[in-house]
Design a protein around this motif. Structure first.
Motif, mmCIF file in Angstrom:
data_model
loop_
_atom_site.group_PDB
_atom_site.id
_atom_site.type_symbol
_atom_site.label_atom_id
_atom_site.label_comp_id
_atom_site.label_asym_id
_atom_site.label_seq_id
_atom_site.Cartn_x
_atom_site.Cartn_y
_atom_site.Cartn_z
ATOM 1 N N PRO A 176 52.326 56.903 81.782
ATOM 2 C CA PRO A 176 51.751 56.518 80.533
ATOM 3 C C PRO A 176 52.744 56.993 79.329
ATOM 4 C CG PRO A 176 50.391 58.250 81.425
ATOM 5 C CD PRO A 176 51.123 57.724 82.514
ATOM 6 N N TRP A 177 53.322 58.074 79.497
ATOM 7 C CA TRP A 177 54.182 58.535 78.287
ATOM 8 C C TRP A 177 55.388 57.733 78.141
ATOM 9 C CZ3 TRP A 177 53.349 61.460 82.526
ATOM 10 C CH2 TRP A 177 54.323 61.772 83.500
ATOM 11 N N GLN A 178 55.606 56.777 79.146
ATOM 12 C CA GLN A 178 56.754 55.827 78.838
ATOM 13 C C GLN A 178 56.410 54.772 77.979
ATOM 14 O OE1 GLN A 178 56.904 54.695 83.113
ATOM 15 N NE2 GLN A 178 58.814 55.967 83.408
ATOM 16 N N ALA A 179 55.247 54.742 77.375
ATOM 17 C CA ALA A 179 54.797 53.612 76.446
ATOM 18 C C ALA A 179 54.623 54.088 75.222
ATOM 19 C CB ALA A 179 53.258 53.279 76.819
ATOM 20 N N LEU A 180 55.001 55.489 74.836
ATOM 21 C CA LEU A 180 55.031 55.994 73.536
ATOM 22 C C LEU A 180 56.165 55.214 72.607
ATOM 23 C CD1 LEU A 180 54.305 59.749 74.297
ATOM 24 C CD2 LEU A 180 52.857 57.948 73.135
ATOM 25 N N SER A 181 57.509 55.388 73.184
ATOM 26 C CA SER A 181 58.733 54.923 72.643
ATOM 27 C C SER A 181 58.539 53.542 71.713
ATOM 28 C CB SER A 181 59.879 54.798 73.424
ATOM 29 O OG SER A 181 60.216 56.249 73.918
ATOM 30 N N TYR A 205 44.404 67.084 65.588
ATOM 31 C CA TYR A 205 45.645 66.558 65.622
ATOM 32 C C TYR A 205 45.883 66.004 66.996
ATOM 33 C CZ TYR A 205 50.671 65.519 65.300
ATOM 34 O OH TYR A 205 51.717 64.916 65.368
ATOM 35 N N VAL A 206 46.493 64.538 66.824
ATOM 36 C CA VAL A 206 46.521 63.822 68.077
ATOM 37 C C VAL A 206 47.871 63.026 67.719
ATOM 38 C CG1 VAL A 206 45.820 62.392 69.659
ATOM 39 C CG2 VAL A 206 44.059 63.486 68.563
ATOM 40 N N GLY A 207 49.159 63.752 68.384
ATOM 41 C CA GLY A 207 50.049 62.890 68.177
ATOM 42 C C GLY A 207 51.057 62.565 69.546
ATOM 43 N N ASP A 208 51.607 61.485 69.326
ATOM 44 C CA ASP A 208 52.382 61.033 70.612
ATOM 45 C C ASP A 208 51.765 61.269 71.944
ATOM 46 O OD1 ASP A 208 55.029 60.502 69.197
ATOM 47 O OD2 ASP A 208 54.660 62.436 68.466
ATOM 48 N N SER A 209 50.296 60.637 71.883
ATOM 49 C CA SER A 209 49.379 60.997 72.808
ATOM 50 C C SER A 209 48.582 59.522 73.315
ATOM 51 C CB SER A 209 48.351 61.983 72.524
ATOM 52 O OG SER A 209 49.154 63.324 72.292
ATOM 53 N N ILE A 210 48.174 59.547 74.276
ATOM 54 C CA ILE A 210 47.077 58.738 74.784
ATOM 55 C C ILE A 210 45.735 58.928 75.283
ATOM 56 C CG2 ILE A 210 46.760 56.709 76.270
ATOM 57 C CD1 ILE A 210 49.827 56.374 76.622
ATOM 58 N N LEU A 211 44.836 58.784 74.816
ATOM 59 C CA LEU A 211 43.106 59.252 74.948
ATOM 60 C C LEU A 211 42.579 58.203 75.826
ATOM 61 C CD1 LEU A 211 44.560 61.462 73.278
ATOM 62 C CD2 LEU A 211 42.166 61.660 72.078
ATOM 63 N N GLY A 212 42.019 58.509 76.968
ATOM 64 C CA GLY A 212 41.566 57.511 78.022
ATOM 65 C C GLY A 212 40.095 57.347 77.463
ATOM 66 N N TYR A 213 39.326 56.333 77.917
ATOM 67 C CA TYR A 213 38.071 55.830 77.775
ATOM 68 C C TYR A 213 36.951 56.939 77.676
ATOM 69 C CZ TYR A 213 33.587 53.188 78.562
ATOM 70 O OH TYR A 213 32.494 52.903 78.539
ATOM 71 N N PHE A 249 56.115 64.487 72.618
ATOM 72 C CA PHE A 249 55.214 64.068 73.547
ATOM 73 C C PHE A 249 54.100 64.960 73.559
ATOM 74 C CE2 PHE A 249 54.650 63.539 78.573
ATOM 75 C CZ PHE A 249 53.426 63.576 78.481
ATOM 76 N N GLY A 250 52.814 64.588 73.136
ATOM 77 C CA GLY A 250 51.671 65.472 73.018
ATOM 78 C C GLY A 250 50.879 65.461 74.582
ATOM 79 N N ALA A 251 49.960 64.626 74.675
ATOM 80 C CA ALA A 251 49.188 64.739 75.675
ATOM 81 C C ALA A 251 48.692 63.440 76.170
ATOM 82 C CB ALA A 251 48.016 65.865 75.578
ATOM 83 N N MET A 252 48.476 63.303 77.652
ATOM 84 C CA MET A 252 47.805 62.371 78.170
ATOM 85 C C MET A 252 46.370 62.746 78.797
ATOM 86 S SD MET A 252 50.241 60.017 77.826
ATOM 87 C CE MET A 252 50.873 60.305 76.590
ATOM 88 N N LEU A 253 45.369 62.039 78.225
ATOM 89 C CA LEU A 253 44.109 62.417 78.620
ATOM 90 C C LEU A 253 43.413 61.301 79.358
ATOM 91 C CD1 LEU A 253 44.386 64.785 76.501
ATOM 92 C CD2 LEU A 253 42.092 64.306 75.786
ATOM 93 N N GLY A 254 43.043 61.508 80.587
ATOM 94 C CA GLY A 254 42.407 60.211 81.513
ATOM 95 C C GLY A 254 41.124 60.245 80.819
ATOM 96 N N ASP A 255 40.444 59.093 81.468
ATOM 97 C CA ASP A 255 39.098 58.829 81.010
ATOM 98 C C ASP A 255 38.129 59.735 81.036
ATOM 99 O OD1 ASP A 255 40.206 56.248 80.815
ATOM 100 O OD2 ASP A 255 39.458 55.614 82.647
ATOM 101 N N PHE A 256 37.236 60.103 80.391
ATOM 102 C CA PHE A 256 35.928 60.894 80.346
ATOM 103 C C PHE A 256 36.565 62.194 80.453
ATOM 104 C CE2 PHE A 256 34.668 56.994 82.823
ATOM 105 C CZ PHE A 256 33.493 56.726 81.988
ATOM 106 N N VAL A 257 37.453 62.647 79.946
ATOM 107 C CA VAL A 257 38.163 64.173 79.633
ATOM 108 C C VAL A 257 37.322 64.785 78.329
ATOM 109 C CG1 VAL A 257 39.850 65.523 78.905
ATOM 110 C CG2 VAL A 257 40.120 63.909 80.795
#
Length: 219
Positions: free
Chosen positions: A24-29, A120-128, A164-172
């Motif tokens: 997923p972090w490949q999507a940040l750029s 603070y949420v930067g350069d990250s993806i947070l799941g459902y 690159f911050g964090a990748m959180l999966g669903d329901f974290v």
């Protein structure tokens, strides 16, 4: 750690975009360009362009004191509260809460994500349906400014990213006042105790306890 392992892509408008990546972090750029393209294609009967390159669903509730930088998409029934600071390159899903003094930058928030208090949420993806407790943050740059690596035990994956911050999966669930260090990946259905300092890969269906001990959820 892979896209399909962390996320149910039916809960984001970035589904087709994320499918094109292994991690997923490949999507940040390329996220900024993707949001600009997606925003221009949104149904004008449902979304309005509230300022240049900022699109909000007509049902979204946005407080007048919030700052929203471009490009940004805000989904259906999402609430952007008093003094939220969205710096740009933010894709915010349906039913989300972006709260008081929360700052977002270069992020994807899946549907029903809550970052409601001083986050603070930067350069990250947070799941459902992921949730960050009050004061919890993603740290997206290493103190020595070197490129971020993702570490799982002895395995190291070079990301090529300085931010690159964090990748959180669903329901974290992330407890209050926790810090997610650069390159953190948290699997689905995992809980992080308050006041935690998290780094590396945390498995799905786990509890991350004080001192960094991880245990499997029971039942």
């Amino acid at each position: 750690m892979k896209v399909g392992e962390l996320y149910d892509l039916s809960h984001t408008k970035a589904d087709s975009y994320l499918k094109s990546f292994e991690y997923p972090w490949q999507a940040l750029s390329g996220l900024k360009d993707f949001i600009l393209k997606l925003g221009a294609s949104l149904d004008k009967d449902e979304y309005r362009e509230i300022s240049p390159q900022v699109w909000a669903h007509k049902s979204a509730k946005i407080f007048s004191s919030a700052y929203i930088g471009a490009p940004c998409i805000i989904g259906e029934n999402t609430e952007v509260r008093h003094c939220a600071f969205i710096r740009g390159s933010a894709l915010i899903g349906n039913g989300c809460v972006v709260g008081n003094s929360t700052e977002l930058k270069n992020v994807i928030l899946f549907d029903c994500v809550q970052v409601p208090h001083y986050n603070y949420v930067g350069d990250s993806i947070l799941g459902y349906k992921s949730h960050m407790g009050a004061g919890s943050i993603t740290s997206n740059v290493k103190s020595d400014k070197t490129l971020v690596t993702v570490k799982r035990g002895e395995e190291k994956i070079e990301t090529g990213l300085k931010k690159f911050g964090a990748m959180l999966g669903d329901f974290v669930e992330v407890g209050c006042n926790s810090v997610l260090n650069p390159g953190t990946v948290i699997g689905k259905n995992t809980n992080v105790y308050p006041l935690s300092c998290v780094r590396g890969v945390v498995p799905s269906d786990s509890i991350y306890k004080t001192g960094g001990k991880t245990v499997k959820k029971q039942g």
